[in-house]
Design a protein around this motif. Structure first.
Motif, PDB file in Angstrom:
ATOM      1  N   GLN A 262      -4.638   0.518  -1.289  1.00  0.00           N
ATOM      2  CA  GLN A 262      -4.562   1.904  -1.736  1.00  0.00           C
ATOM      3  C   GLN A 262      -3.782   2.766  -0.750  1.00  0.00           C
ATOM      4  N   GLN A 263      -3.574   2.284   0.482  1.00  0.00           N
ATOM      5  CA  GLN A 263      -2.814   3.037   1.469  1.00  0.00           C
ATOM      6  C   GLN A 263      -1.317   2.750   1.393  1.00  0.00           C
ATOM      7  N   ALA A 264      -0.933   1.799   0.585  1.00  0.00           N
ATOM      8  CA  ALA A 264       0.488   1.525   0.328  1.00  0.00           C
ATOM      9  C   ALA A 264       0.663   1.266  -1.159  1.00  0.00           C
ATOM     10  N   PRO A 265       0.365   2.271  -2.003  1.00  0.00           N
ATOM     11  CA  PRO A 265       0.332   2.036  -3.453  1.00  0.00           C
ATOM     12  C   PRO A 265       1.683   1.723  -4.063  1.00  0.00           C
ATOM     13  N   TRP A 266       2.759   1.969  -3.320  1.00  0.00           N
ATOM     14  CA  TRP A 266       4.109   1.711  -3.839  1.00  0.00           C
ATOM     15  C   TRP A 266       4.478   0.232  -3.789  1.00  0.00           C
ATOM     16  N   LEU A 267       3.739  -0.564  -3.020  1.00  0.00           N
ATOM     17  CA  LEU A 267       4.073  -1.982  -2.922  1.00  0.00           C
ATOM     18  C   LEU A 267       3.628  -2.720  -4.182  1.00  0.00           C
ATOM     19  N   LYS A 268       4.522  -3.526  -4.725  1.00  0.00           N
ATOM     20  CA  LYS A 268       4.236  -4.282  -5.936  1.00  0.00           C
ATOM     21  C   LYS A 268       3.982  -5.759  -5.676  1.00  0.00           C
ATOM     22  N   ARG A 269       4.177  -6.170  -4.422  1.00  0.00           N
ATOM     23  CA  ARG A 269       3.998  -7.571  -4.054  1.00  0.00           C
ATOM     24  C   ARG A 269       3.322  -7.643  -2.696  1.00  0.00           C
ATOM     25  N   LEU A 270       2.967  -8.842  -2.275  1.00  0.00           N
ATOM     26  CA  LEU A 270       2.450  -9.030  -0.930  1.00  0.00           C
ATOM     27  C   LEU A 270       3.543  -8.704   0.095  1.00  0.00           C
ATOM     28  N   PRO A 271       3.169  -8.144   1.245  1.00  0.00           N
ATOM     29  CA  PRO A 271       4.182  -7.816   2.255  1.00  0.00           C
ATOM     30  C   PRO A 271       5.072  -8.993   2.644  1.00  0.00           C
ATOM     31  N   SER A 272       4.502 -10.190   2.761  1.00  0.00           N
ATOM     32  CA  SER A 272       5.298 -11.345   3.172  1.00  0.00           C
ATOM     33  C   SER A 272       6.401 -11.657   2.174  1.00  0.00           C
ATOM     34  N   GLU A 273       6.225 -11.301   0.921  1.00  0.00           N
ATOM     35  CA  GLU A 273       7.260 -11.563  -0.078  1.00  0.00           C
ATOM     36  C   GLU A 273       8.474 -10.664   0.137  1.00  0.00           C
TER      37      GLU A 273
END
Length: 361
Positions: A262-273
């Motif tokens: 919820q603190q990075a709601p703009w991310l649509k994938r896992l960070p590693s991707e």
């Protein structure tokens, strides 16, 4: 065939920049030389290989012919990405001066280096103290056929995921140029008041050991602030920061994101991707574990066959020849790291392969 992603060129004398500088900077540099950013840290011991000074006594990295003989020809370098030696510039508080200086650097490289050998390619320096001016510099020269990348120094008060830098990212994406981040000068601390997580480093040794901290913080910031959602074609490559930190960071980002998304709601994938699609590392300087097999395990953990690109750091003291890659690598992995990954990343010609028995390549 090899692509070298970090070759530090320079000028024989600062006077070579004068034809490319506007006033009042032209008169200032002619009279006083370049502004320096020192903080009481001995940096001379982090200098050049003793044998890289050209025969005429000019500074190491300033003679294209000497570099051609000592680096390109000796190691079968197909392309050398010229990365300059002005990493203190983005620590200078005056954005107008810094912008004028990087533009002069770029024009000097185009005039004095690119015509000397078709293998020379260039990074486009920008002063990110003024993102609008940096974007104009990318628009001015980003279409040059030998410009392969935009070049950042890590000296900054603002982390690179901040929207402050969006004008630069818009321009880089528009010209399909990846952005290279290189450690800033060890003593250039005015724009980077805490070069380590513990604060000010006492020595160049301590600063140099801690460079990976900068890359961990900047990588996390770029991804978690959603830069690659705002700019889906933008790419970064991280130079001279080591490699072993990346698996740890990817695992930690993924695990924490699952609980705090919820603190990075703009991310649509896992960070590693996002790392896999948008970020590359260069080899120099690689970690040196006591057991060689441990380095191979690190290569496997970070998917080195796709994410790692060779860099020599010529002519610096910790130069790595292509033979620095661990001996246990497969031939396929070695070829990808030495050439193919960078060719794909920068849009350079594919490596010419020997034909097989049926004449296929």
């Amino acid at each position: 065939m090899i692509i070298d992603c970090d070759v530090h060129h320079t000028r024989k004398h600062v006077r070579e920049l004068l034809p490319y500088l506007p006033e009042p900077w032209k008169t200032e540099i002619a009279k006083y030389g370049e502004r320096k950013m020192n903080a009481g840290i001995l940096q001379q011991e982090g200098g050049m290989r003793w044998d890289t000074q050209p025969p005429d006594g000019s500074p190491p990295g300033s003679d294209p012919a000497h570099m051609r003989e000592q680096l390109l020809d000796r190691y079968n370098i197909a392309y050398a990405l010229l990365s300059g030696s002005g990493h203190h510039i983005t620590a200078i508080p005056d954005p107008d001066y810094a912008t004028a200086l990087v533009s002069a650097w770029n024009d000097h490289t185009i005039a004095h280096w690119l015509p000397q050998d078709r293998r020379f390619k260039m990074s486009l320096w920008v002063a990110h103290q003024d993102p609008a001016a940096a974007a104009r510099e990318i628009d001015r020269l980003g279409g040059h056929p030998d410009v392969l990348a935009v070049w950042f120094s890590s000296t900054t008060r603002i982390p690179f995921g901040h929207r402050w830098f969006d004008p630069i990212y818009e321009a880089a994406q528009r010209h399909n140029l990846p952005i290279g981040i290189h450690p800033g000068q060890g003593g250039a601390m005015l724009a980077q008041p805490a070069p380590t997580a513990a604060g000010m480093a006492r020595s160049y040794l301590e600063w140099h050991v801690g460079v990976s901290q900068l890359y961990m913080a900047q990588t996390a910031n770029l991804i978690l602030e959603g830069v690659f959602e705002r700019f889906p074609q933008l790419r970064f490559f991280l130079v001279e920061g080591g490699i072993a930190w990346l698996p740890h960071l990817m695992w930690r980002m993924d695990a924490h994101f699952k609980g705090l998304r919820q603190q990075a709601p703009w991310l649509k994938r896992l960070p590693s991707e996002y790392v896999a699609d948008h970020i590359r590392l260069t080899t120099q300087p690689m970690e040196e574990p006591r057991q060689a097999r441990h380095l191979l395990q690190i290569f496997e953990m970070l998917d080195a066959e796709r994410l790692l690109m060779y860099a020599s750091d010529y002519p610096h003291w910790d130069f790595d020849a292509p033979t620095a890659l661990p001996s246990g690598l497969s031939a396929h992995a070695r070829e990808r790291i030495l050439y193919d990954n960078a060719a794909d990343f920068f849009g350079l010609p594919a490596r010419l392969r020997a034909p097989d028995r049926e004449g296929r390549v």
